[in-house]
Design a protein around this motif. Sequence first.
Motif, PDB file in Angstrom:
ATOM      1  N   SER A  50       0.826  -1.205   0.000  1.00 49.62           N
ATOM      2  CA  SER A  50       0.000   0.000   0.000  1.00 49.62           C
ATOM      3  C   SER A  50       0.863   1.259   0.000  1.00 49.62           C
ATOM      4  N   ILE A  51       1.948   1.237   0.782  1.00 46.45           N
ATOM      5  CA  ILE A  51       2.821   2.419   0.857  1.00 46.45           C
ATOM      6  C   ILE A  51       3.492   2.668  -0.487  1.00 46.45           C
ATOM      7  N   VAL A  52       4.058   1.641  -1.087  1.00 46.71           N
ATOM      8  CA  VAL A  52       4.747   1.799  -2.378  1.00 46.71           C
ATOM      9  C   VAL A  52       3.778   2.276  -3.452  1.00 46.71           C
ATOM     10  N   ASN A  53       2.578   1.745  -3.451  1.00 44.95           N
ATOM     11  CA  ASN A  53       1.586   2.144  -4.458  1.00 44.95           C
ATOM     12  C   ASN A  53       1.209   3.613  -4.298  1.00 44.95           C
ATOM     13  N   HIS A  54       1.034   4.071  -3.036  1.00 41.49           N
ATOM     14  CA  HIS A  54       0.694   5.474  -2.810  1.00 41.49           C
ATOM     15  C   HIS A  54       1.844   6.386  -3.223  1.00 41.49           C
ATOM     16  N   ILE A  55       3.075   6.010  -2.894  1.00 36.81           N
ATOM     17  CA  ILE A  55       4.205   6.873  -3.213  1.00 36.81           C
ATOM     18  C   ILE A  55       4.402   6.982  -4.721  1.00 36.81           C
ATOM     19  N   GLU A  56       4.234   5.849  -5.436  1.00 44.52           N
ATOM     20  CA  GLU A  56       4.485   5.858  -6.877  1.00 44.52           C
ATOM     21  C   GLU A  56       3.383   6.574  -7.639  1.00 44.52           C
ATOM     22  N   HIS A  57       2.156   6.587  -7.162  1.00 49.93           N
ATOM     23  CA  HIS A  57       1.048   7.172  -7.919  1.00 49.93           C
ATOM     24  C   HIS A  57       0.539   8.484  -7.336  1.00 49.93           C
ATOM     25  N   GLU A  58       0.985   8.851  -6.161  1.00 54.18           N
ATOM     26  CA  GLU A  58       0.537  10.116  -5.577  1.00 54.18           C
ATOM     27  C   GLU A  58       1.775  10.931  -5.203  1.00 54.18           C
ATOM     28  N   PRO A  59       2.131  11.918  -6.037  1.00 63.31           N
ATOM     29  CA  PRO A  59       3.369  12.696  -5.800  1.00 63.31           C
ATOM     30  C   PRO A  59       3.377  13.421  -4.465  1.00 63.31           C
ATOM     31  N   HIS A  60       2.234  13.837  -3.977  1.00 67.52           N
ATOM     32  CA  HIS A  60       2.204  14.592  -2.722  1.00 67.52           C
ATOM     33  C   HIS A  60       2.007  13.701  -1.480  1.00 67.52           C
ATOM     34  N   TYR A  61       2.052  12.364  -1.658  1.00 68.01           N
ATOM     35  CA  TYR A  61       1.822  11.444  -0.533  1.00 68.01           C
ATOM     36  C   TYR A  61       3.039  11.418   0.378  1.00 68.01           C
ATOM     37  N   ARG A  62       2.818  11.519   1.661  1.00 61.87           N
ATOM     38  CA  ARG A  62       3.892  11.430   2.655  1.00 61.87           C
ATOM     39  C   ARG A  62       3.485  10.419   3.754  1.00 61.87           C
ATOM     40  N   TRP A  63       4.355   9.468   3.949  1.00 59.25           N
ATOM     41  CA  TRP A  63       4.108   8.441   4.995  1.00 59.25           C
ATOM     42  C   TRP A  63       4.361   9.025   6.370  1.00 59.25           C
ATOM     43  N   GLN A  64       3.461   8.758   7.282  1.00 61.99           N
ATOM     44  CA  GLN A  64       3.610   9.209   8.653  1.00 61.99           C
ATOM     45  C   GLN A  64       3.800   7.990   9.566  1.00 61.99           C
ATOM     46  N   ASP A  65       4.951   7.966  10.271  1.00 62.35           N
ATOM     47  CA  ASP A  65       5.213   6.851  11.201  1.00 62.35           C
ATOM     48  C   ASP A  65       4.231   6.893  12.363  1.00 62.35           C
ATOM     49  N   SER A  66       3.880   5.689  12.835  1.00 63.54           N
ATOM     50  CA  SER A  66       3.017   5.578  14.016  1.00 63.54           C
ATOM     51  C   SER A  66       3.851   5.057  15.191  1.00 63.54           C
ATOM     52  N   ASP A  67       3.188   4.786  16.296  1.00 63.20           N
ATOM     53  CA  ASP A  67       3.918   4.290  17.464  1.00 63.20           C
ATOM     54  C   ASP A  67       4.511   2.904  17.236  1.00 63.20           C
ATOM     55  N   THR A  68       3.866   2.133  16.384  1.00 67.20           N
ATOM     56  CA  THR A  68       4.322   0.751  16.197  1.00 67.20           C
ATOM     57  C   THR A  68       4.841   0.463  14.802  1.00 67.20           C
ATOM     58  N   LEU A  69       4.623   1.330  13.857  1.00 68.07           N
ATOM     59  CA  LEU A  69       5.014   1.056  12.474  1.00 68.07           C
ATOM     60  C   LEU A  69       5.802   2.227  11.919  1.00 68.07           C
ATOM     61  N   ARG A  70       7.020   1.923  11.432  1.00 66.77           N
ATOM     62  CA  ARG A  70       7.884   2.967  10.891  1.00 66.77           C
ATOM     63  C   ARG A  70       8.492   2.492   9.580  1.00 66.77           C
ATOM     64  N   LEU A  71       8.711   3.523   8.666  1.00 64.76           N
ATOM     65  CA  LEU A  71       9.264   3.234   7.352  1.00 64.76           C
ATOM     66  C   LEU A  71      10.634   3.907   7.242  1.00 64.76           C
ATOM     67  N   PHE A  72      11.617   3.135   6.748  1.00 61.77           N
ATOM     68  CA  PHE A  72      12.972   3.654   6.579  1.00 61.77           C
ATOM     69  C   PHE A  72      13.411   3.464   5.138  1.00 61.77           C
ATOM     70  N   TYR A  73      14.034   4.544   4.578  1.00 69.51           N
ATOM     71  CA  TYR A  73      14.689   4.461   3.271  1.00 69.51           C
ATOM     72  C   TYR A  73      16.161   4.152   3.538  1.00 69.51           C
ATOM     73  N   ILE A  74      16.538   2.946   3.352  1.00 68.36           N
ATOM     74  CA  ILE A  74      17.875   2.519   3.785  1.00 68.36           C
ATOM     75  C   ILE A  74      18.967   3.182   2.965  1.00 68.36           C
ATOM     76  N   ASN A  75      18.756   3.359   1.675  1.00 67.73           N
ATOM     77  CA  ASN A  75      19.820   3.891   0.805  1.00 67.73           C
ATOM     78  C   ASN A  75      20.003   5.391   0.937  1.00 67.73           C
ATOM     79  N   GLY A  76      18.966   6.095   1.304  1.00 69.64           N
ATOM     80  CA  GLY A  76      19.078   7.537   1.250  1.00 69.64           C
ATOM     81  C   GLY A  76      18.933   8.256   2.561  1.00 69.64           C
ATOM     82  N   SER A  77      18.873   7.575   3.672  1.00 70.56           N
ATOM     83  CA  SER A  77      18.656   8.236   4.954  1.00 70.56           C
ATOM     84  C   SER A  77      19.765   7.852   5.917  1.00 70.56           C
ATOM     85  N   PRO A  78      20.465   8.879   6.465  1.00 69.11           N
ATOM     86  CA  PRO A  78      21.533   8.559   7.423  1.00 69.11           C
ATOM     87  C   PRO A  78      20.996   8.145   8.792  1.00 69.11           C
ATOM     88  N   ALA A  79      19.690   8.325   9.055  1.00 66.54           N
ATOM     89  CA  ALA A  79      19.128   8.018  10.374  1.00 66.54           C
ATOM     90  C   ALA A  79      18.674   6.571  10.492  1.00 66.54           C
TER      91      ALA A  79
END
Length: 446
Positions: A58-87
């Motif tokens: 669902s996240i990948v589909n939203h990011i690829e088809h909705e340019p203004h989509y931004r994922w918001q981390d919750s208390d239990t679920l978080r998304l990391f971009y391994i290649n492009g994020s130093p954190a």
Amino acid sequence: MQWHKRVAKPAPMHRRMVWWLLGYLALISLAVFSVGNYVHEHAEHSAWRALLNSELDSIVNHIEHEPHYRWQDSDTLRLFYINGSPAVPESLRTLHPGLHDGVMVNDRQSAVMIRETPQLGRLALVLDINDFHELEQFATRWVLLAGVLMIIVTVLMASFGVGRLVRPLSSLARRIDELHPGVPGQRVEVDPRASSELYVIANALNDYLARNEQFVERERVFISTASHELRTPIAVITGASELALGQPDIPERARQQMQRVHRTAQGVEQLIQLLLVLARDPARLAALGERIPLDLLVPDIIEDHRHLMGDKDLRIEIDGLARVDIIAPLGVVQAAIGNLLRNAIENSGRGTIHIQVSDQAVVTLQDPGLGMSPEEIAAVHARMARGDRNEQSGIGLELIARLCEHLGWALQIQPCVPRGTCVILDLGASLPERSDRGSLPASSLP
């Protein structure tokens, strides 16, 4: 004369059954725990994989088809971009694509789904499962506690039930153990709560007891009848020998032979009396004792048996003859020593038979025969213990063994070096200063 073999007492049946049940429960519990743990882990992995794959799709589909989509981390679920994020935490950088369970992310146990995407690169969707694992461990502890309590309750209930089931059998075994040989009219009663199998066992045992009583009674009647029948001819021989000895003109050689006949007849008469006692009340045997000087009796017994050597190249030597008195039935002592001497003469071809009497009333008799192996000696001991008859041994070693049992004597047979057999008859229980030991119980004789 008794031989005892120490045997470890077996565990009661109900205890064995309880231990077997406990082992069975332990194996079942181990199997259930192992299978349950495997199924739980497999189901948990499947749940994390389906949940994270679905969310990541669902996240990948939203990011690829909705340019203004931004994922918001919750208390239990978080998304990391391994290649492009130093954190990105270090624990995520080395993970290969796929599901990873139990990964520590910021000191929290997490389920991680790694995916390679053409546009976004490597993504890591992290699900915090730390609270879930704590709840899982809490539930596991309670399940284990409940399982242990169930096993304890099951064992207690099984022990109680098995105890009630086995109690009639234990009662039957106790009643059988309380049986006393030689006591007539004994029967085994069965607990009313017993099973039909125990009634079968008890009926068979009672039938055996009844048949054994009949057999013992027949033996007693036979011994008593035969002994009474023998007393008449023995009395005739004794009376005739006494009349002959009363003749003043009897030759000395004939007088010696008649004295020997008279002594032998008296010994047989005493032996018949002993057989009657054994047939009726063996416990009275020790009461027939009289003071006997062994140093005077043994030479007479030897002289009475010299004729058995015939033309054999045999000699009888007394190595030591201590002055010792015992209190015992004269016929028993004569029969015991005489029977052993007779066996030594019959089993020896040539040489010297050595006899010794110690000051402790121990008669040792060593013959020069071929001797016996340890196996043959063990067979003789077993035959004496069973009371098997041996027609070639005088009144029989089995009767000597029975007499020894009632008078507290000991009879041992040992091989000699280089050849021959040594028989040791310990009459020490009949010494006057040791006579307080009394006789052994009469339970082993019918």
